[in-house]
Design an enzyme around this catalytic site. Structure first.
Site, PDB file in Angstrom:
ATOM      1  N   ARG A 269       2.128  14.685  12.003  1.00  0.00           N
ATOM      2  CA  ARG A 269       3.153  14.398  11.001  1.00  0.00           C
ATOM      3  C   ARG A 269       3.183  15.569  10.027  1.00  0.00           C
ATOM      4  O   ARG A 269       2.572  15.524   8.972  1.00  0.00           O
ATOM      5  CB  ARG A 269       2.853  13.068  10.294  1.00  0.00           C
ATOM      6  CG  ARG A 269       2.968  11.875  11.221  1.00  0.00           C
ATOM      7  CD  ARG A 269       2.918  10.567  10.477  1.00  0.00           C
ATOM      8  NE  ARG A 269       1.557  10.183  10.154  1.00  0.00           N
ATOM      9  CZ  ARG A 269       1.243   9.089   9.446  1.00  0.00           C
ATOM     10  NH1 ARG A 269       2.193   8.305   9.000  1.00  0.00           N
ATOM     11  NH2 ARG A 269      -0.012   8.796   9.190  1.00  0.00           N
ATOM     12  N   PRO A 270       3.886  16.638  10.369  1.00  0.00           N
ATOM     13  CA  PRO A 270       3.847  17.843   9.555  1.00  0.00           C
ATOM     14  C   PRO A 270       4.488  17.631   8.186  1.00  0.00           C
ATOM     15  O   PRO A 270       5.305  16.727   7.989  1.00  0.00           O
ATOM     16  CB  PRO A 270       4.653  18.854  10.387  1.00  0.00           C
ATOM     17  CG  PRO A 270       5.545  18.013  11.244  1.00  0.00           C
ATOM     18  CD  PRO A 270       4.770  16.769  11.547  1.00  0.00           C
TER      19      PRO A 270
ATOM     20  N   LEU B 252       8.807  19.316   5.807  1.00  0.00           N
ATOM     21  CA  LEU B 252       9.960  18.768   5.086  1.00  0.00           C
ATOM     22  C   LEU B 252       9.651  18.618   3.601  1.00  0.00           C
ATOM     23  O   LEU B 252      10.536  18.813   2.753  1.00  0.00           O
ATOM     24  CB  LEU B 252      10.370  17.417   5.677  1.00  0.00           C
ATOM     25  CG  LEU B 252      10.812  17.412   7.140  1.00  0.00           C
ATOM     26  CD1 LEU B 252      11.323  16.032   7.526  1.00  0.00           C
ATOM     27  CD2 LEU B 252      11.886  18.457   7.389  1.00  0.00           C
TER      28      LEU B 252
ATOM     29  N   ARG C 223      -8.457   0.105   4.818  1.00  0.00           N
ATOM     30  CA  ARG C 223      -7.498   1.031   4.204  1.00  0.00           C
ATOM     31  C   ARG C 223      -6.214   0.328   3.798  1.00  0.00           C
ATOM     32  O   ARG C 223      -5.521   0.802   2.888  1.00  0.00           O
ATOM     33  CB  ARG C 223      -7.154   2.160   5.184  1.00  0.00           C
ATOM     34  CG  ARG C 223      -8.282   3.146   5.456  1.00  0.00           C
ATOM     35  CD  ARG C 223      -7.767   4.284   6.313  1.00  0.00           C
ATOM     36  NE  ARG C 223      -6.562   4.849   5.740  1.00  0.00           N
ATOM     37  CZ  ARG C 223      -5.498   5.231   6.444  1.00  0.00           C
ATOM     38  NH1 ARG C 223      -5.491   5.120   7.760  1.00  0.00           N
ATOM     39  NH2 ARG C 223      -4.442   5.733   5.839  1.00  0.00           N
TER      40      ARG C 223
ATOM     41  N   ILE D 245       9.003   6.215  16.741  1.00  0.00           N
ATOM     42  CA  ILE D 245       8.683   6.878  15.481  1.00  0.00           C
ATOM     43  C   ILE D 245       7.502   7.836  15.623  1.00  0.00           C
ATOM     44  O   ILE D 245       7.584   9.014  15.279  1.00  0.00           O
ATOM     45  CB  ILE D 245       8.381   5.847  14.371  1.00  0.00           C
ATOM     46  CG1 ILE D 245       9.528   4.823  14.261  1.00  0.00           C
ATOM     47  CG2 ILE D 245       8.152   6.543  13.036  1.00  0.00           C
ATOM     48  CD1 ILE D 245      10.854   5.407  13.858  1.00  0.00           C
TER      49      ILE D 245
ATOM     50  N   ASP E  29       5.076   0.057  11.831  1.00  0.00           N
ATOM     51  CA  ASP E  29       3.793  -0.445  11.342  1.00  0.00           C
ATOM     52  C   ASP E  29       3.532  -1.896  11.724  1.00  0.00           C
ATOM     53  O   ASP E  29       2.463  -2.434  11.406  1.00  0.00           O
ATOM     54  CB  ASP E  29       3.703  -0.290   9.822  1.00  0.00           C
ATOM     55  CG  ASP E  29       3.382   1.143   9.407  1.00  0.00           C
ATOM     56  OD1 ASP E  29       3.000   1.940  10.277  1.00  0.00           O
ATOM     57  OD2 ASP E  29       3.512   1.457   8.211  1.00  0.00           O
TER      58      ASP E  29
ATOM     59  N   LYS F 208       0.828  -1.214   0.000  1.00  0.00           N
ATOM     60  CA  LYS F 208       0.000   0.000   0.000  1.00  0.00           C
ATOM     61  C   LYS F 208       0.858   1.257   0.000  1.00  0.00           C
ATOM     62  O   LYS F 208       0.628   2.186  -0.781  1.00  0.00           O
ATOM     63  CB  LYS F 208      -0.911   0.009   1.225  1.00  0.00           C
ATOM     64  CG  LYS F 208      -1.698   1.304   1.412  1.00  0.00           C
ATOM     65  CD  LYS F 208      -2.472   1.326   2.707  1.00  0.00           C
ATOM     66  CE  LYS F 208      -1.670   1.835   3.875  1.00  0.00           C
ATOM     67  NZ  LYS F 208      -1.675   3.294   4.010  1.00  0.00           N
ATOM     68  N   ASN F 209       1.859   1.294   0.891  1.00  0.00           N
ATOM     69  CA  ASN F 209       2.655   2.511   1.045  1.00  0.00           C
ATOM     70  C   ASN F 209       3.463   2.837  -0.199  1.00  0.00           C
ATOM     71  O   ASN F 209       3.836   3.991  -0.420  1.00  0.00           O
ATOM     72  CB  ASN F 209       3.582   2.379   2.255  1.00  0.00           C
ATOM     73  CG  ASN F 209       2.832   2.430   3.569  1.00  0.00           C
ATOM     74  OD1 ASN F 209       1.687   2.866   3.622  1.00  0.00           O
ATOM     75  ND2 ASN F 209       3.455   1.964   4.634  1.00  0.00           N
TER      76      ASN F 209
ATOM     77  N   CYS G 192      -3.962  13.194  12.106  1.00  0.00           N
ATOM     78  CA  CYS G 192      -3.745  11.752  12.075  1.00  0.00           C
ATOM     79  C   CYS G 192      -3.868  11.199  13.480  1.00  0.00           C
ATOM     80  O   CYS G 192      -3.345  11.782  14.430  1.00  0.00           O
ATOM     81  CB  CYS G 192      -2.360  11.440  11.503  1.00  0.00           C
ATOM     82  SG  CYS G 192      -1.988   9.685  11.429  1.00  0.00           S
TER      83      CYS G 192
END
Length: 421
Positions: free
Chosen positions: A122-123, A126, A400, A330, A308, A22-23, A117
């Site tokens: 999680r900005p 970057l 998801r 994380i 994950d 998925k990622n 989230c």
């Protein structure tokens, strides 16, 4: 709203086919914006997230066709719009990655900032700094990012990431592939999904070196071609089913699973008393009669223990002999599954980013509530091993990221079904 009902106690035996990651798939879909030729993705997972990304791409003018089988064809012959509205970005962070490709190809874009989230802030700063390093002008206004490329398009540059952000690395790679000259990404993430994106971009015509290391170099091209690309096997799905076997017992072949993508997890599982070994088809996992042993883990960026898979590992540790310590380095707020596991009889104490899990003799089935994607599947794993019936509510989280989960587990002997309320 659907729920999953599990009658625990059945061992898992047989084989499970691992889907595409998925990622990785979501970023490969975004890559289709970089070319006016068709991009065909095979081993494409059919998930709520991929459908949602498809809706956004269609809004931008991309033709999105599914089938036959696990295949998707995306054709951005012409970009109809460079505006990604809040309603199509707020639900899933990966949709924000259309910003870079749109700016690289069309010279401008207006994309909503992603929503919050459940597993912590999680900005995207970057991501924006990476685009600025390639010459883009960035303005923030009323919850939207407006990005404009200089005349002549984006230009290769030096992108220094303060930490190895997977999302920012992927976003920078996408934009740099259509930038003029060389781009260098320092302190790049090293996850297998980065390598998968690099392989796809290289097949489209960009020159990509160093994927899988902390420095990636990209020679951008004025134009990229279409491609037929197979999505890399999902290492988190592989890890999840491996841990399901560890919890329930049995012997299962994970077909297509990549041994080298989960080495730290395999070591932890071996320490816990589970047999894990590479096979001709992928990875074999077995536990028949042996007691699970409490094992400590700490999540780290790849190649460390994957965040994950933390919730799934905790589910197994609830039934271990002794105590295990699980440290999450994380994401904050990523122990929300712990209270739900305690409803099944688990003994878990959370202190900040550390969870102390004292193994119990057995879990007891109960109604539980999913809070996020990985938390939801950890409850399924616990339910497979628990005595009696477990009902997992709010399984839209599960949809998801896991394709045909009930079907795959049922074929191996699990007593699991989906019900609509």
């Amino acid at each position: 709203m659907d729920r999953i009902v599990i009658q625990g106690g059945a061992k898992l035996n047989g084989s499970i086919s691992i889907s595409g990651a998925k990622n990785s798939a979501l970023k490969l879909m975004a890559a289709a914006l970089l070319t006016d030729e068709p991009v065909v993705l095979t081993r494409m997972p059919r998930l709520a997230d991929s459908r949602f990304m498809g809706h956004l791409l269609a809004r931008l003018g991309v033709s999105v066709e599914e089938g036959p089988g696990p295949e998707m064809t995306l054709h951005a012959g012409r970009i109809a719009d460079t505006y990604a509205p809040y309603d199509l970005v707020r639900k899933m962070r990966a949709t924000f990655n259309v910003l870079g490709p749109l700016v690289a190809r069309e010279g401008r874009a207006k994309v909503s900032l992603p929503g919050g989230c459940a597993i912590g802030a999680r900005p995207v700063d970057l991501h924006l700094k990476a685009l600025e390093a390639l010459g883009a002008q960035i303005e923030l206004s009323e919850g939207y990012v407006e990005a404009t490329a200089p005349k002549g398009g984006l230009v290769g540059g030096e992108i220094e990431l303060p930490f190895a952000s997977v999302g920012a690395t992927e976003h920078a790679m996408l934009a740099a592939s259509l930038a003029r000259g060389e781009s260098v990404i320092d302190n790049a993430a090293r996850e297998p999904e980065i390598g998968d994106l690099a392989d796809c971009l290289a097949a489209m015509g960009a020159e990509v070196e160093g994927a899988g290391t902390s420095t990636i170099r990209i020679q951008g091209r004025e134009r990229l071609s279409g491609v037929r690309h197979q999505v890399v096997a999902d290492r988190i799905e592989t890890a999840t089913y491996a841990l399901a076997v560890a919890a329930a017992g049995g012997d299962v072949e994970l077909e297509g699973g990549r041994w080298e993508h989960n080495k730290v997890l395999w070591r932890a599982m071996s320490d816990a008393g589970v047999t894990v070994e590479p096979s001709d088809a992928g990875v074999r996992v077995a536990r028949n009669g042996s007691q699970i042993v409490g094992t400590d883990i700490e999540t780290q960026p790849f190649p460390g223990f994957p965040t994950d898979a933390q919730a799934q590992f905790m589910a197994v540790m609830t039934m271990a002999e002794g105590t295990s310590v699980i440290r999450e380095t994380i994401f904050e707020n990523r122990f929300m599954h712990a209270p739900e596991l305690t409803r099944l009889g688990a003994d878990i104490a959370v202190h900040g980013n550390e969870a102390i899990v004292r193994g119990v003799k057995s879990l007891k089935g109960a109604p539980v509530m999913a809070t996020d994607l990985r938390a939801s599947v950890s409850l399924v794993i616990a339910g497979l091993a628990a005595e009696g019936e477990t009902v997992v509510n709010r399984v839209y989280h599960l949809d998801r990221g896991f394709e045909r989960l009930e079907e795959k587990l049922s074929k191996c002997g699990a007593q699991i079904r989906r019900e609509s309320e």
